[in-house]
Design an enzyme around this catalytic site. Structure first.
Site, PDB file in Angstrom:
ATOM      1  N   GLU A 225     -60.715  87.141 -29.829  1.00 34.58           N
ATOM      2  CA  GLU A 225     -59.568  86.480 -29.198  1.00 34.58           C
ATOM      3  C   GLU A 225     -59.534  86.853 -27.720  1.00 34.58           C
ATOM      4  O   GLU A 225     -59.392  86.010 -26.861  1.00 34.58           O
ATOM      5  CB  GLU A 225     -58.257  86.883 -29.892  1.00 34.58           C
ATOM      6  N   ARG A 303     -45.467  92.038 -32.204  1.00 35.03           N
ATOM      7  CA  ARG A 303     -45.493  91.454 -33.551  1.00 35.03           C
ATOM      8  C   ARG A 303     -45.205  92.533 -34.602  1.00 35.03           C
ATOM      9  O   ARG A 303     -44.596  92.260 -35.636  1.00 35.03           O
ATOM     10  CB  ARG A 303     -46.817  90.737 -33.845  1.00 35.03           C
ATOM     11  N   GLU A 706     -53.774  84.619 -41.725  1.00 33.32           N
ATOM     12  CA  GLU A 706     -53.467  86.042 -41.704  1.00 33.32           C
ATOM     13  C   GLU A 706     -52.634  86.555 -42.886  1.00 33.32           C
ATOM     14  O   GLU A 706     -52.879  87.655 -43.376  1.00 33.32           O
ATOM     15  CB  GLU A 706     -52.746  86.386 -40.391  1.00 33.32           C
TER      16      GLU A 706
HETATM   17  N1  LUZ Z   1     -52.288  86.200 -30.638  1.00 31.73           N
HETATM   18  C1  LUZ Z   1     -51.329  86.094 -29.706  1.00 31.73           C
HETATM   19  C2  LUZ Z   1     -51.988  86.324 -31.940  1.00 31.73           C
HETATM   20  O1  LUZ Z   1     -51.667  86.009 -28.535  1.00 31.73           O
HETATM   21  N2  LUZ Z   1     -50.050  86.067 -30.083  1.00 31.73           N
HETATM   22  C3  LUZ Z   1     -49.652  86.181 -31.364  1.00 31.73           C
HETATM   23  O2  LUZ Z   1     -48.463  86.143 -31.668  1.00 31.73           O
HETATM   24  C4  LUZ Z   1     -50.662  86.326 -32.343  1.00 31.73           C
HETATM   25  N3  LUZ Z   1     -50.347  86.471 -33.626  1.00 31.73           N
HETATM   26  C5  LUZ Z   1     -51.299  86.642 -34.515  1.00 31.73           C
HETATM   27  C6  LUZ Z   1     -52.622  86.645 -34.108  1.00 31.73           C
HETATM   28  N4  LUZ Z   1     -52.959  86.479 -32.844  1.00 31.73           N
HETATM   29 MO1  MOS Z   2     -55.909  86.599 -34.358  1.00 32.20          MO
HETATM   30  S1  MOS Z   2     -55.486  88.482 -34.952  1.00 32.20           S
HETATM   31  O1  MOS Z   2     -57.158  86.323 -33.452  1.00 32.20           O
HETATM   32  O2  MOS Z   2     -55.067  85.450 -35.085  1.00 32.20           O
END
Ligand code: LUZ
Ligand code: MOS
Length: 749
Positions: A225, A303, A706
């Protein structure tokens, strides 16, 4: 079914390392820090540069733009300049004719450091005020007054460990030059725009000169990510400077050493219950081990706060989150994004409270499930009573009393083998918690032969998002799914992409694809209306590739329709946008409606512990999960099972270990154990909650990526409950993962 799997088993799917090599391609290797914290006194590249086949060695001073790749906080350099802050931090980029030569050269570089103290423990970092950002607190009710009304108050400390992503395809990218000083990148990233934006900043060129193309990823789980950006941008930097294509693929060992993992957390909790087992108050402090730079840690920590109360309604809550800066590789997104860590703490608190009351945790859990008209402590109303419905359906379908009796009978007859049972309810908020990220677009072309090309921001990483979008487009037009091709994700077709993350890839991009499909469909049907001279009162629709007028078949089938529309100069392409409605969050008061909706479910778990050896087996995990209206049963089931097993790995086997000096010890698959067929539950049952719909999901579906991971938390407590049966009254305090070694040691010390 995800049709990619056919290509996978035939070895036909292309990953970054499989693309044909461009002529003149140069191979890159990263030279990185071998100490966790220190000043760089000197570096000598002479010997390395004398190696035949070496082309160049690039350092921070060669960067034309800004040596800065931080996303949320600008605290991360692409290449270290004077100081290093973790083992594996990139210092130089070695470019050579072959990767063997580049590897050899990396061993000839001489570097001298002045070592500084390394901090690897988050609480120690907190004591030294080494923080990524100021602590953050979410609060509701009146916590200080609430304790007085509590009959039982329990305090404790729990720890959960890191987790290595271990995607099958390691990080990597290929950079090539385009005209006028531009760059094209083939990257294994969840976030093409993050790569584009960062490459532009590093090279000091506008974003429109950077094209990022992503065909598919061999797994990601959050590890790509944010942290795919580094390698793509390094390849871009190399190509830009030496004017040749550059290929950079991390070896498995480099990937393990250089990339961050799931954040380990150390947490303190205090929970208070009334005499009728209502949770009245919950206070928690999370110490997040962020690693050396921010990366996504602030969003992940937030989160954790959102999921502090899991699937429960608690009137008085105070949750404080502290992101601690340590000398480890920056920890990062991992399936669940801080949610699992938050849920583990509340579950541990409930289990400790149950232990002190000599009842089962499920009595407390069930009494406190969030339901209609309750609000989450951050202000959002519960969507419905799905938390309760899933729990009750699981009790009925799996006959909870029978399961409990089987276990009690077994434990009466066996002295060294003990079974333990647990219930794990889950509740996971769907939407990026940064509201602005909840946007997507789609570009659809109908070609003159009736075939359809679809581009969106979604990145296929094995989760089947392409297959889902195909289904969505096929259903929206009512054409055969075989007419549809999903194109690679490309920043020149789809701009300003949010990462494919937060379980929201199919929701956001699927909705955008619906909007684009509807635009074209309307033009096509308006064209037929015109051709046939229909009036407003005539109904018209496309059904299984045939146009019906007033429910009667016409001669217009799909191919004829498209052909005629083309000759009549009807626009057969559409770009469309989608943004999630109704979401907002006010960070001044930490209240709002951050999620489009929540995903709920309940898991029953039984584990058998061999109390002589400390080993265990998972007999079953039986789940009722709310999928909404599933777009693809097999894909969703695969995600549920895969998520569960990955969660079990995090909770039981996978132990990321660093030495006190910050060196990764679990740096191979002989020292880092992930679940295999033997450690997976012997039985996994997943039942779909029927009659569930979702007004925010495409075709009424719900996000799946998830949430199921968090069912794995139930396994920790099933094992713990078996241990308690063997040693009644013993006070266990076992950090996750609850490995067989820890089980054995805790039973006997
Ligand atoms: N990525 C993000 C995430 O930038 N914001 C989020 O709230 C999120 N939640 C789950 C996985 N990736
Ligand atoms: Mo994510 S933890 O790349 O949804």
């Amino acid at each position: 079914m995800n049709s990619d799997v056919i290509k996978h088993v035939r070895g036909e799917s292309l990953f970054v390392n499989d693309f044909p090599i461009l002529e003149g391609t140069v191979f890159a290797k990263i030279f990185s820090s071998s100490i966790a914290h220190g000043k760089i006194i000197s570096i000598n590249f002479e010997k390395a540069l004398q190696l035949p086949g070496i082309i160049s060695i690039i350092t921070a001073k060669d960067i034309p733009g800004e040596n800065q790749i931080g996303g949320i906080i600008q605290d991360e350099s692409l290449l270290a300049e004077n100081e290093v802050n973790f083992i594996g931090e990139p210092i130089a980029l070695i470019l050579a004719k072959t990767s063997e030569i580049a590897n050899k050269a990396s061993k000839l570089i001489e570097i001298e450091y002045k070592e500084l103290e390394a901090v690897v423990d988050p609480r120690k970092a907190f004591e030294k005020n080494l923080l990524i950002m100021p602590p953050k607190t979410f609060e509701s009710g009146k916590i200080d007054e609430a304790w007085a009304a509590c009959e039982t108050i329990i305090e404790g400390k729990v720890e959960s460990g890191g987790q290595e992503h271990l995607y099958l395809e390691t990080q990597g990218a290929i950079a090539s030059l385009t005209e006028d000083g531009g760059i094209k990148l083939i990257s294994s990233t969840q976030s093409p725009t993050a790569v584009q934006r960062t490459a532009a900043r590093i090279l000091n060129i506008p974003m429109n000169k950077v094209e990022v193309d992503v065909l598919r990823l061999g797994g990601a789980f959050g590890g790509k990510e944010d942290q795919a950006t580094h390698w793509a941008v390094l390849a871009a930097l190399g190509a830009h400077i030496i004017k040749k294509p550059v290929k950079l693929i991390l070896s498995r060992i480099d990937d393990l050493f250089m990339t961050g993992k799931r954040h380990p957390y150390s947490s303190d909790y205090k929970i208070g219950l009334s005499s009728d087992l209502k949770i009245l108050a919950y206070e928690v402090t999370y110490y997040q081990n962020a690693g050396a730079v921010a990366d996504l840690s602030p969003a992940i920590l937030e989160r954790t706060l959102f999921h502090a109360t899991n699937a429960y309604y608690i009137p008085n809550v105070k949750a404080t989150a502290i992101s601690c800066r340590t000398n480890l590789p920056p920890n990062t997104a991992f399936r669940g994004f801080g949610g699992p860590q938050g849920k583990f703490v509340i579950e541990a608190a409930i289990h400790k409270a149950a232990e002190s009351l000599t009842i089962t945790a499920s009595e407390i859990q069930k009494k406190n499930l969030i339901t209609e008209n309750d609000s989450f402590y951050y202000g959002q109303k519960a969507d419905d009573s799905k938390a309760v419905i899933c729990w009750k359906k699981a009790e009925e379908k799996y006959q909870i009393n029978k399961l409990k009796k089987e276990i009690a009978d077994f434990n009466k007859e066996n002295h060294l083998l003990k079974k333990g049972f647990s219930v794990m309810p889950i509740c996971f908020g769907i939407s990026f918690t940064s509201s602005f990220l909840n946007q997507a677009s789609a570009l659809i072309h109908i070609y003159t032969d009736g075939s359809i090309g679809v581009s969106t921001a979604a990145v296929e990483m094995g989760q089947g998002v392409n297959e889902k979008i195909k289904s969505i487009v096929a259903k929206t037009f009512s054409v055969n799914i075989n007419r549809i091709k999903i194109e690679p994700t490309n920043t020149t077709r789809i701009a300003n992409t949010s990462a494919t993350a937060a379980s929201s890839g199919a929701d956001l991009n699927g909705n955008a694809a619906i909007n684009a499909s509807k635009n074209i469909l309307k033009r096509l049907l308006d064209f037929v209306r015109n051709e046939l001279g229909l009036t407003k009162n005539d109904s018209i629709e496309l059904k299984e590739e045939v146009v019906y007028v007033n429910n009667r078949k016409t001669e217009f089938d799909w191919e004829m329709l498209v052909g005629k529309a083309y000759f009549n100069r009807i626009n057969l392409s559409s770009h469309a946008f989608y943004s999630t409605p109704e979401i907002y969050f006010d960070r001044n008061i930490n209240k709002g409606n951050p999620f489009a909706y929540h995903v709920y479910g309940t898991a029953f778990t039984c584990a058998t512990v061999d109390c002589l050896r400390g080993t265990y087996e998972i007999d079953y995990v039986k789940i009722i999960h709310d999928f909404g209206k599933s777009i693809d049963y097999k894909i969703d089931l695969g995600q549920a099972e895969g998520g569960l097993v990955q969660g079990i790995g995090w909770m039981t086997l996978e132990e990321v270990r660093y030495s006190d000096s910050g060196k990764l010890l679990s740096n191979s698959l002989s020292t880092y154990k992930i679940p295999d067929i033997y450690s997976a539950p012997k039985i996994i049952e997943v039942d779909f909650l029927s009659d569930s719909e979702n007004r925010f999901g495409p075709l009424k579906s719900k996000a799946i990526g998830e949430p199921p991971l968090m069912y794995g938390i139930g396994v920790y407590f099933a094992i713990l409950n078996a241990m308690k049966d063997f040693r009644p009254g013993k006070n266990f305090n076992i950090s996750a993962p609850i490995t067989p070694e820890k089980v054995l040691m805790s039973l006997y010390n």
